[in-house]
Write an enzyme that holds these catalytic residues in place. Structure first.
Site, short mmCIF file in Angstrom:
data_model
loop_
_atom_site.label_atom_id
_atom_site.label_comp_id
_atom_site.label_asym_id
_atom_site.label_seq_id
_atom_site.Cartn_x
_atom_site.Cartn_y
_atom_site.Cartn_z
N LYS A 190 1.82 -96.67 28.67
CA LYS A 190 1.86 -98.13 28.65
C LYS A 190 1.23 -98.65 29.94
O LYS A 190 1.81 -98.58 31.01
CB LYS A 190 3.28 -98.68 28.53
CG LYS A 190 3.23 -100.13 28.08
CD LYS A 190 4.39 -100.96 28.50
CE LYS A 190 4.34 -101.48 29.89
NZ LYS A 190 3.22 -102.41 30.22
N GLY A 243 5.47 -98.04 39.82
CA GLY A 243 5.58 -99.50 39.86
C GLY A 243 6.55 -99.91 40.94
O GLY A 243 6.76 -99.19 41.92
N SER A 244 7.14 -101.07 40.76
CA SER A 244 7.99 -101.63 41.81
C SER A 244 9.34 -100.91 41.89
O SER A 244 9.82 -100.35 40.90
CB SER A 244 8.22 -103.11 41.53
OG SER A 244 8.88 -103.24 40.29
N THR A 245 9.94 -100.97 43.05
CA THR A 245 11.25 -100.36 43.24
C THR A 245 12.29 -101.05 42.35
O THR A 245 13.18 -100.41 41.78
CB THR A 245 11.64 -100.43 44.73
OG1 THR A 245 10.72 -99.59 45.44
CG2 THR A 245 13.05 -99.95 44.99
N GLU A 246 12.13 -102.35 42.18
CA GLU A 246 13.08 -103.12 41.36
C GLU A 246 13.10 -102.59 39.92
O GLU A 246 14.17 -102.30 39.36
CB GLU A 246 12.58 -104.56 41.38
CG GLU A 246 13.47 -105.59 40.80
CD GLU A 246 12.73 -106.93 40.71
OE1 GLU A 246 11.62 -107.07 41.27
OE2 GLU A 246 13.27 -107.82 40.03
N VAL A 247 11.93 -102.43 39.31
CA VAL A 247 11.87 -101.93 37.94
C VAL A 247 12.22 -100.44 37.92
O VAL A 247 12.89 -99.96 36.99
CB VAL A 247 10.48 -102.20 37.31
CG1 VAL A 247 10.36 -101.54 35.95
CG2 VAL A 247 10.23 -103.69 37.19
N GLU A 265 7.59 -93.33 41.08
CA GLU A 265 6.72 -93.57 42.24
C GLU A 265 6.78 -95.07 42.51
O GLU A 265 6.27 -95.86 41.71
CB GLU A 265 5.27 -93.18 41.92
CG GLU A 265 5.06 -91.72 41.65
CD GLU A 265 5.16 -90.84 42.88
OE1 GLU A 265 5.36 -91.37 43.99
OE2 GLU A 265 5.07 -89.62 42.72
N CYS A 299 0.20 -98.97 47.17
CA CYS A 299 1.62 -98.68 47.44
C CYS A 299 1.81 -98.13 48.85
O CYS A 299 2.87 -98.32 49.43
CB CYS A 299 2.17 -97.73 46.40
SG CYS A 299 1.15 -96.27 46.21
N GLU A 397 7.94 -105.44 50.72
CA GLU A 397 6.57 -105.12 50.31
C GLU A 397 5.88 -106.39 49.84
O GLU A 397 6.43 -107.14 49.03
CB GLU A 397 6.62 -104.11 49.17
CG GLU A 397 5.25 -103.69 48.72
CD GLU A 397 5.29 -102.62 47.64
OE1 GLU A 397 6.07 -102.78 46.68
OE2 GLU A 397 4.55 -101.64 47.75
P1 NAD Z 1 6.08 -103.52 38.05
O1 NAD Z 1 7.21 -102.62 38.37
O2 NAD Z 1 6.34 -104.94 37.81
O3 NAD Z 1 5.29 -103.00 36.77
C1 NAD Z 1 4.84 -101.67 36.65
C2 NAD Z 1 4.84 -101.28 35.19
O4 NAD Z 1 6.17 -101.29 34.70
C3 NAD Z 1 4.05 -102.22 34.28
O5 NAD Z 1 3.38 -101.45 33.29
C4 NAD Z 1 5.14 -103.07 33.65
O6 NAD Z 1 4.79 -103.58 32.39
C5 NAD Z 1 6.26 -102.05 33.52
N1 NAD Z 1 7.60 -102.63 33.43
C6 NAD Z 1 8.05 -103.81 33.96
N2 NAD Z 1 9.35 -104.01 33.64
C7 NAD Z 1 9.74 -102.94 32.90
C8 NAD Z 1 10.96 -102.55 32.29
N3 NAD Z 1 12.05 -103.31 32.37
N4 NAD Z 1 11.00 -101.37 31.62
C9 NAD Z 1 9.91 -100.59 31.55
N5 NAD Z 1 8.72 -100.90 32.09
C10 NAD Z 1 8.63 -102.06 32.78
O7 NAD Z 1 5.06 -103.30 39.25
P2 NAD Z 1 3.67 -103.99 39.48
O8 NAD Z 1 3.86 -105.30 40.11
O9 NAD Z 1 2.83 -103.91 38.24
O10 NAD Z 1 3.01 -102.94 40.49
C11 NAD Z 1 3.18 -103.02 41.85
C12 NAD Z 1 4.22 -102.04 42.35
O11 NAD Z 1 3.85 -100.69 42.05
C13 NAD Z 1 4.37 -102.09 43.83
O12 NAD Z 1 5.72 -102.13 44.19
C14 NAD Z 1 3.73 -100.80 44.31
O13 NAD Z 1 4.18 -100.35 45.53
C15 NAD Z 1 4.05 -99.88 43.20
N6 NAD Z 1 3.14 -98.74 43.20
C16 NAD Z 1 3.62 -97.52 43.57
C17 NAD Z 1 2.78 -96.43 43.62
C18 NAD Z 1 3.29 -95.07 44.01
O14 NAD Z 1 2.65 -94.11 43.67
N7 NAD Z 1 4.41 -94.97 44.68
C19 NAD Z 1 1.45 -96.57 43.25
C20 NAD Z 1 0.99 -97.82 42.88
C21 NAD Z 1 1.86 -98.91 42.85
#
Ligand code: NAD
Length: 493
Positions: A190, A243-247, A265, A299, A397
């Site tokens: 996804k 993605g984000s730490t929150e999610v 990650e 990130c 962040e």
């Molecule tokens: P996000 O967490 O909002 O979204 C990431 C993905 O998760 C998207 O595909 C989104 O549709 C999906 N998602 C959102 N809510 C969800 C849920 N409840 N259940 C399942 N999937 C869900 O993050 P973002 O704003 O798209 O990306 C930025 C973040 O990603 C930053 O915090 C960044 O640091 C992190 N990031 C981490 C790395 C790493 O390798 N550690 C690499 C790149 C980005």
């Protein structure tokens, strides 16, 4: 702006499930934008839980028939290598599509999204033939006279639900797809709702390369519906999330409840530490690259800068000059040095955090405002926090081109400050003094510590976070282990 011809050739607007192009079960779609202009580029399906169900069913079926995991490792390696060849053959299409959709500079789309994806695939393809178990002696004394032959073997974890962000859309997807395919897993990917386009074209190229239908499926949709349905689906054996730490917290909790394998990650607030023995020009160039690369949407972005007091003013002045001199523009514009934020929503979030930094007492020495135009531009920004105040910008962040700079007195205090963060993804130290470099390496709580460089990644080098930056490691042998289960075999004779 008309869609550039190479991108138009690669544009797909349906999702890819079981080798077929599909609309969402309820026919709904959502718009995808060009962040450099704010114009709509495409409409893609808004996947429902029913669509996720179909994709997981296709991935489960492909595990056993046509037996992706049952192909010889060499056969899997060859298909993966063919896909890498096809990615390179379609480099122009994919790079233009990524720049159109994500906003990054075209040379970076070529080098990282396309070149990096081909490199990761080839590296992991090589692993397909090298997955090993071990044999060992055991000392089980019963029943008397019985002997045992014992070993381990690695088996594919099964169906992988891969959820990726929008900052490196194709590359982040490949970080998960490549080791999954190498180990015989099947995938439901996804992509982020902002940037689904290159993943769709990738799935089509994978079919052309000989990947059996259902081995790689791409569902486009939002996180709350499609992402959440994938995470809680009983047919998914492992969730790999970036993605984000929150999610990540939500996903980790759900997988914990379901006892599903999960890799996370997550975010970062990576420190860049400039020691007092370095050349100021090199430190400025290094620190600027650490934060402004990919418009700060990285990130591991070096977003907290700690500079030895005697160099602090010079380094901060140098960074302010770099920021002020940066030319913003579309990723297709050869003069542009920085593109837009990925979305209007993200630009607004970055601007809000910037304003909070100023309101809390940070001194904005460069940038601090949005860029011109209908696109989602933000000027590269340097905030001096000379009094070392506990600013939100030091803790949270931003995921944008916003640097907060602080002077430090001695090595002990800077290492302590660097570690005083909920995150622990990356860190860099800039020095020519080997002993102090090694001292920093030992002390820094980060998944990757760079010396005299920052943000460099490689498929052979494990990547992941300490603390709230995640759980698990990608790349290298760690990735092969992460996409396999370890099975012990005990034969009595
Ligand atoms: P996000 O967490 O909002 O979204 C990431 C993905 O998760 C998207 O595909 C989104 O549709 C999906 N998602 C959102 N809510 C969800 C849920 N409840 N259940 C399942 N999937 C869900 O993050 P973002 O704003 O798209 O990306 C930025 C973040 O990603 C930053 O915090 C960044 O640091 C992190 N990031 C981490 C790395 C790493 O390798 N550690 C690499 C790149 C980005």
């Amino acid at each position: 702006m008309p869609i550039p011809a190479p991108a138009a050739a690669a544009l797909r607007s349906r999702m890819f499930i079981g080798g077929d192009w599909r609309d969402a079960a309820d026919g709904r779609k959502f718009a995808v934008y060009n962040p450099a202009t704010g114009e709509e580029i495409a409409q893609v399906p808004q996947a429902t839980a029913e669509d996720v169900d179909a994709a997981v069913a296709a991935a489960r079926a492909a595990l056993v028939a046509p037996a992706w995991a049952g192909l010889t490792p060499y056969a899997r390696e060859r298909i993966m290598s063919r896909l890498a060849d096809l990615i390179e053959a379609h480099a122009d299409e994919l790079a233009h599509l990524e720049t159109l959709n994500q906003g990054k500079l075209l040379p970076w789309s070529h080098a990282i999204e396309v070149g990096g994806s081909a490199q990761w695939l080839r590296y992991m393809a090589g692993w397909a033939t090298k997955v090993e178990g071990s044999s060992f002696e055991v000392s089980i004394p019963f029943p008397p006279g019985t002997k045992y032959r014992t070993s381990t073997q690695r088996v594919p974890v099964g169906v992988v639900g891969a959820i990726v962000p929008w900052n490196f859309p194709l590359a982040m997807a490949m970080w998960k797809i490549a080791p999954a395919l190498a180990t015989g897993c099947t995938v439901v990917l996804k992509p982020a709702e902002e940037t689904p386009l290159t993943a769709l074209r990738l799935a089509e190229l994978a079919l052309e390369a000989g990947l059996p239908p259902g081995v790689l499926n791409v569902v486009t949709g939002d996180g709350e519906t499609a992402g959440a349905a994938l995470v809680r689906h009983p047919g998914v054996d492992k969730v790999s999330f970036t993605g984000s730490t929150e999610v990540g917290r939500l996903i980790g909790a759900q997988c914990g409840r379901d006892i599903r394998r999960v890799a996370l990650e997550l975010g970062g607030k990576s420190p860049v530490i400039v020691l007092d023995d370095v050349d100021v020009e090199a430190a400025v160039a290094g620190a600027a690259g650490a934060i402004f690369f990919n418009h700060g949407q990285v990130c591991t972005a070096g977003s907290r800068l700690y500079v030895a007091k005697k160099l602090y003013d010079k380094v901060v002045d140098g960074l302010a000059q770099v920021a002020d001199g940066t030319v913003l523009g579309s990723g297709f514009d050869a003069q542009a040095q920085m593109g837009p934020m990925v979305s209007a929503r993200h630009r607004d979030r970055v601007m809000t955090l910037m304003a909070t930094g100023a309101a809390e007492g940070g001194e904005v020495v460069a940038g601090g405002r949005a860029g011109d135009g209908p696109g989602y531009f933000v000027r590269p920004t340097v905030v001096a926090n000379t009094a070392n105040k506990p600013l939100t910008l030091v803790r949270e962040e931003v995921f944008g081109p916003v640097l907060v700079a602080m002077p430090y007195d001695d090595m002990d205090s800077v290492l302590q400050q660097a570690n005083d963060s909920a995150y622990g993804l990356g860190a860099s130290v800039w020095t020519n003094d080997l002993r102090r470099a090694q001292r920093a390496i030992d002390a820094l709580q980060a998944g990757t510590v760079w010396v005299n460089t920052h943000n460099m990644v490689d498929p052979a080098m494990p990547f992941g976070g300490f603390k709230s930056s995640g759980v698990g490691r990608e790349h290298g042998r760690s990735a092969i282990e992460a996409y396999t289960e370890l099975k012990s075999v005990c034969i009595a004779y």
